[in-house]
Structures are given as C-alpha cells and as structure tokens.
Write an enzyme that holds these catalytic residues in place. Structure first.
Site, mmCIF file in Angstrom:
data_model
loop_
_atom_site.group_PDB
_atom_site.id
_atom_site.type_symbol
_atom_site.label_atom_id
_atom_site.label_comp_id
_atom_site.label_asym_id
_atom_site.label_seq_id
_atom_site.Cartn_x
_atom_site.Cartn_y
_atom_site.Cartn_z
ATOM 1 N N ILE A 437 0.819 -1.213 0.000
ATOM 2 C CA ILE A 437 0.000 0.000 0.000
ATOM 3 C C ILE A 437 0.853 1.263 0.000
ATOM 4 C CG2 ILE A 437 -1.835 1.238 1.215
ATOM 5 C CD1 ILE A 437 -2.625 -1.404 -0.176
ATOM 6 N N HIS A 700 -2.651 -4.255 11.292
ATOM 7 C CA HIS A 700 -2.773 -3.629 12.607
ATOM 8 C C HIS A 700 -2.399 -4.584 13.731
ATOM 9 C CE1 HIS A 700 -5.348 -1.132 10.005
ATOM 10 N NE2 HIS A 700 -4.863 -0.152 10.736
#
Length: 764
Positions: A437, A700
């Site tokens: 990303i 995360h």
C-alpha cells in the site's frame, strides 16, 4: 442550582506529553509490568480530572478514560469476549482485553472501524450469541475514585444501549429486540448502583440518535429509557447526542430523562429550528453543545452568546448546561505550548484546555452578565478578526481558480476498459499482481534520523543520504521478495497528510497537537488555516530515485484531497467543499510533475473518504458528489497509460459503491482483512468492474498469517470478483509494523499469490 452549569463531555486520554501512549507501548514491549501500567494509568486519569477541576467546570465526566477504547471497555464490562481469546468469565483480564484490540497468536483481533464521521477508530464488539453479563460496574468505580481521591462529584459517562448495539456486529437484524431486552437490565443495574452510591448526573451517550432513524427505532429507544428510568428514578440522566442534529426531536425530548444534550456546532440550524418550533420540556435541562468539540479554532464568543440569548425564552439560562458539542477526545490537550506558530494563528487556536476556559467564560456570562467577561470577549473578537483578515485567507489567485471549478477537466480521456488494454500492454504484469500500500516500517533508526535533521544536528544532505539508503535497502528487499509493483517506502514522511501539508501553502503545524486515532496510535493533524496552493514538486525526487534502482514499476505515492481534508483541522470560515477543491488543484500539479518525470503508476490514497459522510443519509449525495469531483480534478489529466491507484480503509463498500466506481481509479485497494466476510457479501450484490485489491492480511496486528490463510482469503475474494482485475496486497500501509514481521508477512503473501497462480494454471 438556580443557574446555568458548565459541563464537559469527555477529555483527551493521551495526556499533554502523550504519557498514556508511552505507558501502553512500554507495557506491550515488556518494559512495564501490569501493576506498573495500572498505576501509571491511574495517575494520568487523576491528572486529567485535576485539570478539569482547576478550570472551574461544574460537571466533570468520569469513566471517559480507557486503556484502549471506550467501545472495547463497554464490551469487556459486559463480558463480550469472543471465544477465540480464551476468556472464561468474570472480570476481563488485560491480556484478553488487549488481545481483542491487537490480536494474539492464532486469534485475529476484533474488527476496527471509524467512530461515526470522525477519524477515531473503535473496536467493534462481537455478539455472536454471547450471553452478556455485568462483569464490573466501571462507571461506579470511576465515580468513587473521583469522589474519594479528589473530592469531585463526577458525572459518570457510558455509551447508551442503543448506540452500543447498533455499532456491534454478530447478530441478525430480526434479533435486535431480543438483544435489547438482554442488555437493558444490565444497564439498569449500572444506573441503580450509581443511584445508590449517591451519583447526581449520569451522561448516557447516544450519538446514534443523530443519524437517520425510523419510527420503529424511536419506539425501541422509548422502551429502553422507560426501563432505565424505572430502575433509577431519582438519578438524573443526561441523554447526550452529538455530531449532528436529531431528526426525531419531538419524540426524543419526551423521553423520561432529566436532560437532553444537543450539538449546536454541527447541528446548529436544525437543532435551533426544532427548539424554536416545538419548544423544550420545562422539566429538563438542555445541554447546549456550543463549543466545537472537533475543531481547534477559538470560538466567536459574541456569536455563542447571541445563540444562548435566542434560546433563552424557550429554555431559561438556569436550565442550561453549557458544554462542548461532543467529547474533547477529538482535539489536542492544550495550545499553551504552541509558541512556534505565527502570532495571529496562535491566538486563534483553542484546544481542549482552552475550550474548557471558553465554557466557563460563557457560563459566567449568562449567570453574571456579559460585562463580567468584557475583556475576554474583546480578546476573542480581535483574534477571530485578525485571522480572517490575514493575507493567507485572501489569496486571490487560488480563490479565482477555485471559483471556476466547473471549467476544470475532471474526466479521463478514455473509459477504464480501453485504458486497461493499453496499460496491460505497457506494464505486462502477471496474473494476480502483488504490491504493497505504500509505507514500510518507520523504525527507531528512521525516527531518530528525522529528529536529528529537524533539530539541526544533521544537515539536509546527511538526511537525504540516509533516506536514499533506506529506499535502496527496501527496493532490494522488495525485489528479493519478488513483488511485482514496488514502492519507495515513504521514509521521509512522518505522516501521510502532514508530509503534504508541510509542502503546500495554507497549512501550519503544531508542536504538540496530538490526537488519538486508534489504540496508542496518535496523529498530529495539520492545520488548514489559509488558501491552499502548490509551490513546488513534493514527491518526485524520492520516487524517481527509487525507480532508478529497479526495472520493475515503482508507484508514486500521494494522499488524496478528501483524506487531507478529513485528517486535518480545517478552517471554519469557508465551506469544506471549497477547501477540498483547493487541495485537489494543488495535487493535480503534483500528479502532472510525477508523470513528466516518468512515474506512470500513481497511487492517490483516499482512506478517509467514507468517514466524511454526513450522519444523515439524505446529506450523503451532495458530499459524495463533491468528494468524487475533487479526486477526479486531481487525477484526470494523465495519459491513458498512466495507471491511477487509490486505497480506502474499513469501507462499507455497498453503501457508496457507485461513488467509488465514479472515482474512475484504475485500481483500488480496500482495507478489509478484519471484515472480509461482510465485504464478500457486498460483492455478491454489487459488481465492481475496475482493478481491485482486497487486503489479504491485517497490518494492525503483529501476527504473521500463514500462506494457507492468505490463499483462503484470495479464494473467498475471487469467488465474487473478476480474477483478471484482482491484485494481492496487505490491507494497509506497513509503517507501524516491525521489520522482521513485515518481511515474513510479505514473503507469505507473495508465496500465496504464486501458489494461487499455479493452481489456476493447472489443467482441469
């Protein structure tokens, strides 16, 4: 009390020096024992109460403090711990509490998503047939602590049952009423115990009431509050709404509570109209949310007093509570230390502590008369006027270009299907191409280098040499991992919005303006205080250098106009739409500079597009129209062969699929690893016909998923998506992850893609 009261709704958790964040991260790193963490958190919590006590606030919230997130706290209070975390009943231990938020070995974390239309993320409670129980009465413990330790008659705060259940997952809609019936007795017990303890006011947050509700919803809300009133008839309940106006005003104000809190910052027009048209019950207090709890600008106290005067024939001052529009969780702690900012701008700022001062001043003005705060009124007046008259807010060149927005190009020259053919020919990427990303780990070494540079210990040349070394290292690593499309890693960027703001006119940056984004993750949003203008290329040097090191394509990495808007503190003197167009036109010039430099894969991330949606569905279309236009203004002037990527976070795709398609990005990646099943269901109902990458693992969490796990994720996605349009990627940037876990996870991701390619190529 026969006077107006000042009341706060919630205080920032992180502390003036981010001591909350530091304690958590030290504990997670094994540098603090659990008892030490609990002790530190207690002292931070008490300091927050002392600050509010010293400010003169009449009603100070308690139980707004948390070790991670207030929705997670509520889930833990009711014993709602998914079975995968090994919880066996009783008070939830910190090990299970943090595992729900961060994941643990073999147990993925709970989903995380945005708190209404803010940039705060909450942990989504999982119900899944669990039997709720009251494991501990947290509001009661918080009330006792404030009273015994500091002599504060606190106002316990808890998330209301309707909002809590509406924001939870793991139940069927038709079972909602039965769920309410199970949870209401637990809330009733909490309130009954608070009443017995002697609590005076309890704040029950129901922000869901500011969304688009049906009459059936309202009937359920009425049932809930009838039962809660019966359980604690002597307790004064403040039913608190925020983030917008309430539509079903007439029904809401008849609920059996002693106070109603309304947002007069973000719901000013409609809430005021309702009061003027329908009046307000004589047996209730009105919580007047005057001070913007989400903005950082000094209030126009004259305007706030005029509003109070307008409302006073309907609700006398002595039945008002003067309060922020929402919890001050969403703003930094104090502007007192922002001495590096230019004087005019600095004088116009108000963070949490300054907002408390404003609340106390306004309360004094209505109780004692405006003359009691004459000096402060004049100071406020001058601060607001000076900023509005400054050259930064009167850039004729920018304002002229923005006024002609309808004449600006906002469409690609050819439709996606035709662009895709020429892009395939140009890039020759394999089936299921792999990429990331954008960001790679911001290690201690990277952070220290930036600190040395900012402090002047390192020269610009030293710092640039260090950044190039990081880029060179990670380009080599990506090639070794055999990723198909590479990135330069963003080592020069502290934050995906701050970096661009530092290079555009109209932005300013605080020294200590930190706010919580999720968990211990804090961000320091830029301040958009003036007209936004491009001055020189911002990302070209690093991207071109990275491309010079490899024959594989390297994406240019930009942040989109709506994310820059939504993740900044934005000026409040012109419409947000106008600011978005100013940013878009500045970014267009950066896109064109990258393309001229030979960078022809450009990712413009819009992770915050959905979070800016208004709470009312009837307001969505207008917002989406100007948001899509802003993105297209920034990206539509490139060549057909230039591939535009974008990225979004935690997107409830089905809600806005038409708008996402209208962005006309060649490839979109979506952060979905914690809610993959829900998204798959969306794609069963809606077709998406552009390139798409669904995150195949959760960044995360430090957990490294296996190859087989990622293959299963790919398999689920390709059951409903066109394999020829599918990309393989993590679900977000890797800035916050460690180096070893990043490499291990990416290695497994590439292996999963290759395994799937081989399976697909086998003869049937």
């Amino acid at each position: 009390m026969n006077r107006a009261l000042s009341s706060n709704l919630g205080y920032p958790r992180i502390g003036g020096g981010r001591e909350w964040k530091k304690a958590l991260e030290a504990f997670w790193a094994g540098k603090l024992q659990e008892t030490e963490l609990v002790s530190r958190m207690e002292e931070i919590r008490l300091n927050h109460l002392r600050t509010q006590q010293a400010s003169g606030i009449d009603l100070i919230p308690v139980n707004d403090f948390t070790f991670y997130d207030h929705m997670l706290d509520t889930a833990a209070m009711f014993g709602l711990v998914p079975g995968r975390f090994g919880y066996e009943g009783g008070e939830v231990p910190l090990s299970a509490y943090f595992a729900m938020a961060r994941g643990s070995e073999g147990a993925p974390a709970c989903e995380m998503t945005k708190w209404f239309n803010t940039n705060y993320h909450y942990i989504v409670p999982e119900l899944n047939g669990a039997e709720p129980q009251l494991t501990v009465n947290k509001p009661l413990l918080a009330y006792r602590e404030a009273k015994l330790r500091l002599g504060i008659e606190g106002k316990p705060v808890l998330i209301g049952p309707y909002t809590f259940l509406k924001l939870s997952k793991g139940y069927k809609t038709e079972h909602f009423d039965k769920l309410l019936e199970r949870f209401v007795p637990l809330y009733a017990r909490i309130l009954s115990e608070l009443e017995q303890e002697g609590a005076q006011w309890v704040q029950i947050d129901e922000p869901i009431l500011a969304t688009s509700l049906t009459e059936a919803d309202m009937e359920r809300v009425a049932f809930v509050y009838k039962k809660l009133h019966e359980a604690a008839p002597r307790l004064k309940l403040m039913l608190q709404t925020y983030f917008d106006a309430v539509d079903l005003y007439e029904q809401i104000v008849t609920l059996p509570v002693q106070g109603i809190g309304l947002d007069f910052a973000h719901g000013l027009d409609k809430n005021s109209e309702h009061l003027l048209q329908y009046g307000f019950p004589a047996d209730k207090r009105l919580g007047v949310g005057l001070i913007d709890g989400r903005g950082i600008w000094r209030s126009d106290l004259d305007a706030r007093l005029r509003l109070l005067h307008t409302l006073s024939p309907i609700v006398p001052y002595e039945r008002m509570m003067i309060q922020p529009s929402c919890s001050l969780l969403h703003v930094p702690v104090t502007a007192a230390h922002e001495t590096k900012l230019e004087r005019t701008l600095r004088n116009a700022l108000a963070f949490a502590n300054e907002k408390l001062e404003e609340l106390v001043l306004l309360t004094r003005a209505v109780n004692e008369g405006p003359a009691a705060i004459a000096a402060e009124l004049e100071q406020s007046r001058q601060a607001v006027q000076e900023l509005n008259a400054s050259p930064s807010r009167n850039n004729e060149r920018v304002q002229s270009e923005t006024s002609r927005i309808a004449l600006q190009p906002s469409e690609r020259s050819r439709p996606f299907a035709e662009r895709r053919a020429v892009q395939q020919s140009k890039w020759n990427l394999p089936f299921l191409p792999t990429t990331t990303i954008g960001s790679f780990p911001q290690t201690l070494e990277v952070r220290q280098a930036r600190k040395h540079w900012r402090s002047g210990e390192w020269s610009q040349e030293q710092y640039e040499a260090f950044i190039r070394e990081q880029i060179r290292t990670w380009i080599a690593l990506q090639e070794e991992l055999d990723l198909d499309v590479l990135v330069h890693g963003e080592f020069e960027r502290t934050d995906m919005v701050e970096f661009f703001g530092e290079k555009l006119d109209g932005f300013a940056f605080t020294s200590n303006g930190w706010v919580q984004s999720y968990g211990s993750r804090c961000v320091k949003p830029p301040v958009i205080y003036g007209d936004v203008e491009f001055t020189k290329p911002m990302t070209v040097d690093e991207t071109v250098y990275a491309q010079s090191l490899t024959a594989k394509p390297v994406k240019g990495m930009l942040t989109g106009p709506i994310t820059i808007l939504n993740w900044s503190f934005v000026r409040d003197d012109i419409p947000r739409e106008t600011v978005a167009y100013q940013i878009a036109l500045a970014l267009r010039r950066e896109v064109e500079a990258l393309e001229r430099a030979g960078v022809e894969m450009i990712q413009m991330d819009e992770p915050a597009l959905r979070e800016g949606l208004p709470l009312k569905r009837e307001d969505w279309q207008k917002y989406l129209e100007w948001s899509v236009l802003a993105f297209r203004l920034a990206t539509s002037t490139v060549k057909d062969t230039t591939q535009i990527h974008t990225h979004m976070c935690y997107c409830e795709f089905h809600d806005i699929i038409d708008s996402i398609r209208a962005l006309d990005a060649d490839v979109i990646s979506i952060e979905t690893s914690r809610s993959h099943g829900e998204l798959m269901h969306s794609f069963e109902e809606h077709t998406y016909d552009h390139g798409i990458g669904l995150g195949v693992y959760d960044i995360h969490s430090p957990r490294v998923p296996s190859v087989d796990e990622m293959v299963r994720m790919i398999d689920r996605a390709l059951a409903v998506l066109d394999p020829e349009l599918f990309w393989i990627n993590p679900d977000c940037g890797l800035k916050t992850r460690g180096v070893d876990e990043t490499i291990a996870a990416l290695r497994n991701m590439v292996a999963a893609a290759k395994q799937y390619r081989e399976q697909s190529l086998k003869p049937v």
